[in-house]
Each structure stands twice: as structure tokens, then as C-alpha cells.
Scaffold this active site. Structure first.
Site, PDB file in Angstrom:
ATOM      1  N   GLY A 160     -77.018  53.560  24.459  1.00  0.00           N
ATOM      2  CA  GLY A 160     -77.016  53.978  25.642  1.00  0.00           C
ATOM      3  C   GLY A 160     -75.498  54.461  26.019  1.00  0.00           C
ATOM      4  N   CYS A 161     -75.364  55.737  26.384  1.00  0.00           N
ATOM      5  CA  CYS A 161     -73.808  55.834  26.123  1.00  0.00           C
ATOM      6  C   CYS A 161     -73.423  56.851  26.988  1.00  0.00           C
ATOM      7  CB  CYS A 161     -73.470  56.305  24.700  1.00  0.00           C
ATOM      8  SG  CYS A 161     -74.462  55.371  23.498  1.00  0.00           S
ATOM      9  N   ALA A 162     -72.299  57.599  26.765  1.00  0.00           N
ATOM     10  CA  ALA A 162     -71.712  58.601  27.674  1.00  0.00           C
ATOM     11  C   ALA A 162     -71.151  59.790  26.494  1.00  0.00           C
ATOM     12  CB  ALA A 162     -70.574  58.235  28.133  1.00  0.00           C
TER      13      ALA A 162
END
Lengths: 504, 148, 370
Positions: C15-17
């Protein structure tokens, strides 16, 4: 021998005198003459010796007065010589014949599906709600090329043609049950339910009755070793053709329809004399090697002008992976694997109970082997043999199946109580019989609805489980062994199934 | 008018229709009590005709042009205006059996106990006649039909 | 492979950017902008991984493969170099320049090699391309050579990644000193695997680099499908699988970009039924043949190649992706806020549709995207 005095009854009828009103429904409904009405005493009596435990009487009794209990005599306990084994020896001493059974292996052996558990998504990956979002279980079965090719015009210039495929609205199909082993009404109900549910029913090796031609777009016709009913009309009235090499319940031998069940209609459809046993030969006598299979596959493809997929059905045996690989390379568009718990109308008990391997291992081995050889895309895999519920189906798809054949499950939906006496032709539920008195009992309107209900219920459950795993297309579940974990399995079993242990 | 129609190809000859008709027309309306106590006095309105494996349930057709009503000398046999059902009034019936003689399908029976005519009344007051509701194989159904 | 990874923990999810910028005319841009943009999305990461891909950074050696390598130790370096030397002529080698930073610890040995494949090795692989040989080399080092890992293997591009917040990683690798016409960046919030240097994004193979936010529920079958074609997913990451699928569909099978994206994120059958006959046939053919390439589960990916940048969402849009254009530049990011950092007033700004790719194409003479 004068009397069969060494064979005691399997079941005992318990009739509650407080509840029995002597309406005689049970007397009229039992095909084995268990219940009789004594007019002078004005009472219904029961002779349990011929009871097969089909529950027809108990189901119809309006007061619930009749109950069926297991009532074998208790032997002194013996781990080796069990009551069942003793009874088999008594039977053979009486008759000198081969022990026959109906339906699938009933021994208490491991059900490997129960040792596999499914995943669900949480937090990192949302589960999907099948009631509110699309959930795709549409399945195509058939051969496919390895890649798609485009011409110089790019996306608008598609060069690849799909090979002939059949389209299923649900990954469930009705497996081969021949008209002959089951009644006309039962076969008709399967065809109708397949059409209504957008899937397929398999005609089995009994040929295709001409009344079933309106359902041809939902029929898979079978070419078995006896070649019953195989002619040009047969091949023209189907969506796909299945060559039956083997059957899970009796690998290595052919089909068997006792003469009692061969009436005029069966005789016409199968093209054999009335009243004769229809015993299919063990091998196809024109298939003694893999290249012979290739020849037959292409003979059928030529005859159908390459418009229909050809399926090869094989029983799950020891070197199933190699056999399946051979069948795919021989040109099969679909490979159907039948596990050792598959059902049958009649099979020698020793073969039914001792020959073949579980579908779980066979399926995993075939899928793995075909992928290792880089040919998995060349054919679809259909698995069958004792599927009891939608969870079994989801696990099978996760192991690698494209679709699942259900046989026993469909019969049970129509009313079968697994009394295993199909070979007598006295099925009280009107399913595995040709006796006109009994076949009336299966109303195709009711039976079709029950089958459609079964498929609908299972399909919805499959969608719920898929959504729980965060998957909204069946392609993403198929062969995705990451979604399975094993419990109570040895390392070797886990390795062959290609799944991890729970906790990993 | 909605009538009961027999589907002969599905009749399994179990006679559960007769059983439930008896219970419905008994005083107790409970099956065990009805069979124990009232078997002699209640005659089911439906009867299963059977020859070999061919069988079907037969009951009064509630004919639009009912011969039994014409033949009845006391007016016991009459038609209920609201529903169109042909009924026999046991208080007026004198047991002459003319209705039995003229019925073209043999749907009228002699009552036991009392000397009155007995026949199907389409289970007046019930949503569905009990024979139809309880047939295990949908061999009798309730259908909208034209003149009979 | 590096010694400190655990591959038995099951596949990685994120779950990131993500963030990317591309000048379609090939105009070089400094690294500070992308670093500031990814720093703005700091809370989407947890410090366990950050990375960047940059294209056009080695113009003087544009026809040599730039192998960015990570080594556990000297032994790993020796083993890695042995493998490279067997297959390649090494035209130039140097350590990757870095700054010492308090927050970046336990760093591996970082070197880059500019290579081409030896002619005698090409003779052994006579029916394959130089690209294929490099792929074999990369797979074999990553799977079998102890203590060595290939981070990127493209020409005139490089991947810079490690354990730490992305802005720190960018600072560590001195990316402010580079100019590239295409930048992508990633900040990691892994839930399934610990942070390790090789596991950060982007994941790269040849010119491909992929940054990914999501978790693929079809991972198990995508991985097995790729095995058919000789791809070994040694890293157990979703990003690896996505990269290989793009390589398979677009490079080896030469599918047009639109067809490849349709295969990976196809429209629903209910939508297909309402399309015209020709389109139905196209989608049915793609979907039936490439069922194993369908990517299920939430994802938001930025895929970059020498000549394009593709932003792509799963078909039910379970992850965010915003995009914008100004003049010749395309911006894509997980959040609009990051886009505004890269470009205060874009000409257009929109949010991606599920299953529909956003594409930036290099408009120079040697561009090759279909």
C-alpha cells in the site's frame, strides 16, 4: 441352493403403530415389495429382507410413520473380516458371480478436499461483494493458441482466430450418464437444465434419443468403446464430442448396462437387440496406442468439419499426468479427468473400490505437468468424481480445473438416495430405471427445476467465495494455488498438490 | 373457471390425493384421528383410476352444463353462483342416486353412513385444493379452463 | 540473490505511493522535482522502501546495458562480476555515487557496469536477441548467485532504490545531480515482507521499470502462467509479475499497447456484450487466450520503458491515480497534491478510469511504441 439363508437384511423397517393409518401409500410405492397390505387383518406389514434403504416409503408417508434403520446382525468385532467383507463372500458363494455395485466408491477414505482451505482478503486487498459488483464465472472450454497476432493495422487488424470452444455460464457441467443407465425423464431433465442454465449435459455412451435434438446446443455427446448410437446424426446434434477412454468408477473396463434395463426405446437408441446386456469393450478396439487416439480425434474433427471441440475423458490412474499430456498432444481440445470416487450405474465392486486415484492429486499432477511442458493452454481441463458442494468446486478450480463435471450430485438433486442398486433397474425414484411404472415418478418439470436450483445455488456460492478472495474473474482463480492451504497433509501430499500448509 | 386437471404421465398411483381429501373433509382434519375414527364416514371426492402403470386422479369436473344438477329432484345439487363450483347440500339430498347415474365421468359417490351423495367440492374456502397441494409429482394441477 | 531476504513469507503486497513525470519531447529534467513530489506523499510509506527510475541519464553510453548491481559483501561482488564477465564485455565500471546519510543504514555494495554481450556468447544463443541473453543473465544472477542482485538492466536508464523513505533514498543516490526525460518514483508500505534493498520498487528488467501500489489476488496464477514462458518469479513480488507480463505481451508477443492492457485488465463480459461485433471478437479472443495474464485485485501501476510511460488501474478502480498534462509533459501520481508539486497549473488534470491506460509517448524519430 434352496434359500438365500446366509444373507441377512441390510435394513429394518420401523413402523410406528401409533402413526400408521394404513393408507397403503408405502405399499404402492415400493418396487421391492417390502410393504404389503393384509386385508383380513386390515394392517400394513413390512418384510425388511428386500429393503434397499432408498427411503421412498418414508418420504411419502403422510404421517411419518415409517423409518429405515441400518440393521445388520452384529458380528464379533474383527478388524480384517468386517461385516461387509463377510457378506460379499456369502453373496459370491451363493451366486458364483462378480459382485456388482451402483454409484461411486463408498469406502470411508480420505476426502482430500476437506484438507484444503480457502483464502479471504482483508485490509491489504479488499474483498469484493458479488451482490453489488460484477463477478465473472463465464468459462470457455477448448483449445487456444499461445498468443494473439495482429497484422500491420494494429489493434483493428486481428489475425488470430479462436479454435472452436464451448461457452459455459457457470463452471459446472453435468457429467456423462447414459440414457439406459438413467431413465428418459432423468436424461431429459439434465438436458433441459443444462440449456436453461447455459451449460452442458453429457449424453453418456447411450446415444442421443432424437427427442433430445432441440437441446443439441447444450449437449456433449460421448463416443465410448461400444460406440452405441454413434452415427452422423449423433455428431451433428451436439456442441462437442467426448471420446470416453475411461471412467473414474471403473478404470480399465467398459460400461455395463444390464439387460433388464434394455427396453425398446433403449434398443433403438443404442442400436442393440432388446433385453441384451450392453457391455462395452474394455479398450476401444481401434485405440491401442496414443497415435490411434490421435487418429480417432482427427476422424471426429474431420467428420464435424473442425467446428466442434473434441474432449477426451480419462480415468484418474497412476500415470495420469503423462496420459493427459499425450492426449493433449494427440489433439484433444478438452481433457476430462474422472477421479476414483466417480459414480456409475453398474460396476464390479472390486474395481469400483480399488482402482484409480483421487481426483485432487490427479488434477494437480496434470495441471502441473502440462504447465511444465508449456502446453497447458492447448487444452482445457475438466475434473469430475465425487464433487459434493461448491467449496469442492472452488478448490478444484484453484488447483487448475477449467470446469467441473457433476454426476452423483445431479442425481441426488433429482431425488436419488444413494441406495446403490441402480443395476437392478428398480430405482424407486424413477432415475436409474426403464420400468414405466417407476419412470413416471420423475416429473421432468420438477426435476429440471431442482437441477437449475442446484446449479444456481452452487454458482452463487462460488461467486461469494471468489469475492471473499478478492477475485472478480474466474481466470484469476483458475490454477491460483496461492489461495489454498493444506491441513493434516503430509509434506509429500502438499508438494504433489502444489499448495502450502496452513500457517505459511 | 379454475379447475383441477390431471396429468396422467406423472401420476405415480400413490393415492396421496385420496388420503388428503379424506382428511380435509373429516371433522377432525387431523390425519391420524381422521383415519382412525372417520374412515367409515368420509368418502374422498377424488379417486385414482389405474390400469397397469397408467393411472390418474379423477374428480368432479364442475361442468358448466352439469347433468347432475338437472337430474337432481330436490335441488340438493346446485351451483355456487360466486365460484361456479357444483355442490351437494346433504340436508336436501334424499339419496335417490340420479346424480350418480347421469354423471358422465362417474365422479359422484354414495356417502357411507348417511344416505347422501358425496363428491369433490374443490375444497371451498382453501387457497388450493388439498389434492393438488399434496401431490408429490405435480400430476394434478389447478388451471384456468374453458367450458367443460 | 541477496542473503537477507526471506522468500518463504509469501508474496509481497504494497500500500504505497507512486509518482511519475515524462517529457514527451525528450527534454531532460532534474531529479529534485520528483523527490519533492514523492516526499509530499510521505504518509503513504512507512520507511521500508523507496526508489526511482530515471531514463536518459547515460546519453554517452546509450547503446550499452547499464547494469545496476547490489552486493551483500565482497564475496557477492566477486561472484556477480564473474557471472557478468562470462557473458559480457564490460566497457566501464564504477561505484554508484551516494551521500552518507544518518537515516540510510546497512546499505549493500552498489556498483554499475556498462556492458554489451560478448559476440561468442551471442553465437551460442544464435536464435535469440541480445535482450534475451541479458534477461537470461539477470534471471540467473538473481536466482542463483549468492549475495548479488541486478537492480536494473536497461540502456540509458537506471533504477535507484533501497530501504528508507523515498526522499531520503533520492538524496542518498544524489538524484538531484541527474537529468532524465522520464522519472518514476515509489514509496513503500509493505505488509507481507520485511524491507530489503532489492525488494523496494521500481522493479526492472531491460528497459522496463514498474512501480506498483496494490495487491494482486491473481498472483498465484500469473506467476504460474509466466513460468510457461521461462520467467522465474524469484522475488515473490507482485511488481515482478507485472513487469514480466508487460515484457511477455509487449516485447515477446509484440502486442500493441492497447491489446496488452485489455488482456491484463479487460472489460466485464456484460460490457463486452454491448459492444460492436468486431470489438467483441477482439476482446473475446484476447480474454480467452490471455486468461492467465488477467490481473485481479487492486492495483495502480506506472510502467516505464525507454519510449513510453503507462499509468494503469485495475478494472474496478480500487486504487487512486491522478494525471495531468502541461505542454509536452505528462504527470501521473497517486495523489493530486503530488501532481501540483510537480506542476502548479497543469493544462488538464483528471483521474484515471479503471482498466483504461494513460500513455505518454516519446515523440522523437526513434520512438517505437505501438
Amino acid at each position: 441352493m434352496a434359500k438365500k439363508w446366509l444373507l441377512e437384511p441390510d435394513f429394518r423397517i420401523e413402523r410406528d403403530p401409533e402413526r400408521c393409518v394404513q393408507c397403503q401409500v408405502c405399499v404402492r410405492q415400493c418396487a421391492n415389495d417390502v410393504h404389503q397390505y393384509d386385508a383380513s387383518e386390515e394392517v400394513v406389514t413390512s418384510d425388511s429382507s428386500t429393503c434397499v434403504g432408498c427411503h421412498r416409503c418414508a418420504s411419502l408417508c403422510p404421517t411419518g410413520a415409517v423409518s429405515i434403520r441400518r440393521a445388520p446382525l452384529d458380528f464379533r468385532p474383527h478388524g480384517n473380516w468386517t461385516a461387509e467383507v463377510l457378506r460379499n463372500v456369502y453373496k459370491q458363494a451363493e451366486s458364483g458371480g462378480v459382485l456388482l455395485s451402483g454409484m461411486g466408491n463408498d469406502r470411508p477414505l480420505t476426502v482430500y478436499w476437506d484438507h484444503m482451505l480457502l483464502n479471504a482478503s482483508q485490509v491489504t486487498n479488499p474483498s469484493i461483494d458479488p451482490l453489488r459488483e460484477p463477478m465473472e464465472v463465464l468459462t470457455y472450454l477448448g483449445r487456444r493458441p499461445e498468443r494473439v497476432e495482429f497484422g500491420p493495422g494494429g489493434v483493428k487488424d486481428l489475425k488470430t482466430q479462436l479454435d472452436p470452444t464451448i461457452r459455459l455460464q457457470t463452471p459446472l457441467m453435468f457429467s456423462a450418464m447414459s440414457y439406459g443407465s438413467i431413465s428418459y425423464n432423468a436424461a431429459l431433465s439434465l438436458a433441459r437444465a443444462a440449456k436453461e442454465s447455459g451449460t452442458f449435459a453429457n449424453s453418456g455412451e447411450g446415444g442421443l434419443h432424437k427427442d433430445f435434438r432441440p437441446y443439441k446446443d447444450n449437449m456433449i455427446v460421448q463416443v465410448a468403446s461400444g460406440r452405441f448410437g454413434v452415427d452422423v446424426d449423433y455428431l451433428n446434434n451436439c456442441a462437442a464430442v467426448e471420446i470416453k477412454i475411461g471412467q473414474g468408477a471403473k478404470p480399465g473396463i467398459g460400461g455395463h448396462l444390464p439387460g433388464e434395463k434394455v427396453d425398446a426405446a433403449i434398443s433403438a437408441t443404442r442400436m442393440i437387440p432388446k433385453g441384451t446386456d450392453a457391455i462395452s469393450p474394455a479398450p476401444h478396439h481401434d485405440i491401442y496406442s496414443i497415435e490411434d487416439l490421435r487418429q480417432l480425434i482427427f476422424a471426429i474433427k474431420e467428420a464435424t468439419r473442425y467446428t466442434k471441440p473434441v474432449c477426451v475423458k480419462i480415468a484418474a490412474v497412476h500415470n495420469i499426468a503423462a496420459i493427459a499430456s499425450g492426449a493433449v498432444r494427440a489433439g484433444a481440445d478438452i481433457v476430462a479427468i474422472d477421479g476414483y470416487k466417480g459414480g456409475t450405474g453398474a460396476a464390479p465392486t472390486m474395481i469400483r473400490d480399488n482402482v484409480g486415484i483421487p481426483i485432487e492429486f490427479a488434477l494437480a499432477a496434470v495441471d502441473t505437468r502440462l504447465r511444465e511442458e508449456g502446453i497447458r493452454h492447448q487444452a482445457s481441463i475438466v475434473a469430475g468424481g465425487g464433487f459434493r458442494c461448491s467449496a469442492d468446486v472452488v478448490k478444484a478450480i484453484a488447483l487448475g480445473a477449467d470446469a467441473v463435471y457433476i454426476g452423483t450430485g445431479a442425481l441426488v438433486a433429482m431425488g436419488c438416495h444413494l441406495c446403490q442398486k441402480c443395476y437392478t433397474g428398480k430405482c424407486n425414484w424413477g432415475i436409474a430405471t426403464q420400468d414405466p411404472f417407476l419412470t413416471k415418478r420423475l416429473n421432468p418439470n420438477i426435476a429440471t427445476k431442482r437441477l437449475v436450483n442446484l446449479l444456481r445455488g452452487w454458482t452463487h456460492e462460488i461467486m461469494e467465495m471468489m469475492g471473499g478472495m478478492g477475485v472478480n474473474a474466474i481466470e484469476s482463480l483458475r490454477g491460483n494455488r496461492e489461495h489454498l492451504r493444506g491441513v493434516g497433509l503430509s509434506d509429500r501430499e502438499l508438494a504433489i498438490l502444489g499448495i502450502k500448509s496452513a500457517g505459511e | 373457471m379454475k379447475r383441477i386437471v390431471a396429468r396422467e404421465e406423472f401420476c405415480i398411483g400413490c393415492r396421496l390425493c385420496e388420503v388428503h381429501c379424506l382428511v380435509q373433509h373429516s371433522k377432525s382434519k387431523k390425519i391420524i384421528k381422521a383415519f382412525r375414527k372417520e374412515r367409515e364416514t368420509v368418502v374422498p371426492g377424488v379417486k385414482v383410476e389405474q390400469a397397469g402403470h397408467v393411472s390418474f386422479a379423477l374428480q368432479c369436473r364442475h361442468c358448466d352444463d352439469a347433468l347432475c344438477i338437472e337430474a337432481c329432484m330436490t335441488g340438493a345439487m346446485h351451483r355456487d353462483e360466486a365460484t361456479g363450483v357444483v355442490l351437494s347440500d346433504p340436508d336436501k339430498c334424499v339419496g335417490c342416486w340420479m346424480c350418480i347415474m347421469v354423471c358422465p365421468v362417474g365422479a359422484v359417490n354414495r356417502g357411507t353412513g348417511r344416505r347422501v351423495a358425496s363428491k369433490c367440492d374443490l375444497c371451498m374456502g382453501e387457497k388450493m385444493p388439498v389434492c393438488v397441494a399434496n401431490c408429490p409429482n405435480e400430476a394434478i394441477v389447478l388451471e384456468e379452463t374453458d367450458d367443460e | 540473490m541477496l542473503g537477507n531476504i526471506r522468500t518463504d513469507w509469501g508474496h509481497d503486497s504494497a500500500g504505497c505511493a507512486i509518482c511519475g513525470m515524462m517529457s514527451e519531447s525528450g527534454r531532460p529534467m532534474g531529479g529534485e522535482t520528483i523527490i519533492r513530489a514523492i516526499a509530499n506523499m510521505h504518509d503513504r510509506s512507512n520507511g521500508l522502501g523507496g526508489g526511482f527510475a530515471a531514463y536518459g541519464i547515460y546519453p554517452d553510453r546509450a547503446d550499452q546495458y547499464a547494469l545496476h548491481m547490489m552486493y551483500d559483501d565482497a564475496a557477492g561482488k566477486a561472484a556477480g562480476e564473474r557471472a557478468i564477465d562470462v557473458h559480457c564485455v564490460v566497457h566501464h565500471v564504477e561505484p554508484i555515487p551516494t551521500r552518507a546519510l544518518e537515516c540510510i543504514r546497512n546499505r549493500p555494495i552498489l556498483f554499475r557496469y556498462f556492458v554489451t554481450v560478448k559476440p561468442e556468447i551471442m553465437k551460442l544463443h544464435y536464435d535469440e536477441t541480445e535482450d534475451d541473453v541479458i534477461v537470461h543473465l539477470v534471471m540467473s544472477i538473481n536466482e542463483k548467485v549468492e549475495g548479488a542482485f541486478v537492480v536494473s538492466s536497461g540502456k540509458n536508464m537506471g533504477i535507484f532504490k533501497g530501504v528508507g523513505y523515498p526522499e531520503d533514498i533520492g538524496n542518498f543516490f544524489r538524484l538531484d545531480e541527474y537529468s532524465a526525460y522520464l522519472w518514476t518514483a515509489h514509496g513503500r508500505f509493505p505488509t507481507n515482507t520485511t524491507g530489503w534493498w532489492g525488494g523496494a520498487h521500481p522493479f526492472g528488467l531491460l528497459d522496463w521499470s514498474v512501480v506498483h501500489n496494490g495487491e494482486i489476488s491473481s498472483y498465484g496464477i500469473n506467476r504460474r502462467y509466466l513460468m510457461n514462458f521461462g520467467y522465474h518469479c524469484a522475488l515473490q513480488t507482485d511488481t515482478e509479475v507485472i513487469t514480466y507480463l508487460f515484457d511477455l505481451l509487449m516485447r515477446r508477443h509484440a502486442l500493441p499497447l492497447e491489446a496488452a492492457c485489455t488482456a491484463m485488465a479487460p472489460p466485464f463480459w456484460t460490457q463486452v456484450e454491448r459492444m460492436d461485433e468486431e470489438r467483441q471478437r477482439l476482446i473475446r479472443t484476447l480474454r480467452v487466450i490471455y486468461g492467465g495474464a488477467l490481473i485481479n485485485g487492486p492495483f495502480s501501476v506506472l510502467v516505464a520503458r525507454r519510449d513510453c510511460m503507462i499509468g494503469f488501474n485495475d478494472r474496478i478502480k480500487l486504487r487512486p491515480m491522478a494525471a495531468a498534462r502541461k505542454d509536452d509533459t505528462l504527470y501521473i501520481a497517486s495523489e493530486e497534491a503530488a501532481i501540483r508539486i510537480m506542476c502548479r497549473k497543469p493544462d488538464t488534470l483528471w483521474h484515471a478510469d479503471g482498466g483504461v491506460p494513460i500513455v505518454g509517448r516519446l515523440k522523437t524519430a526513434d520512438a517505437a511504441v505501438a
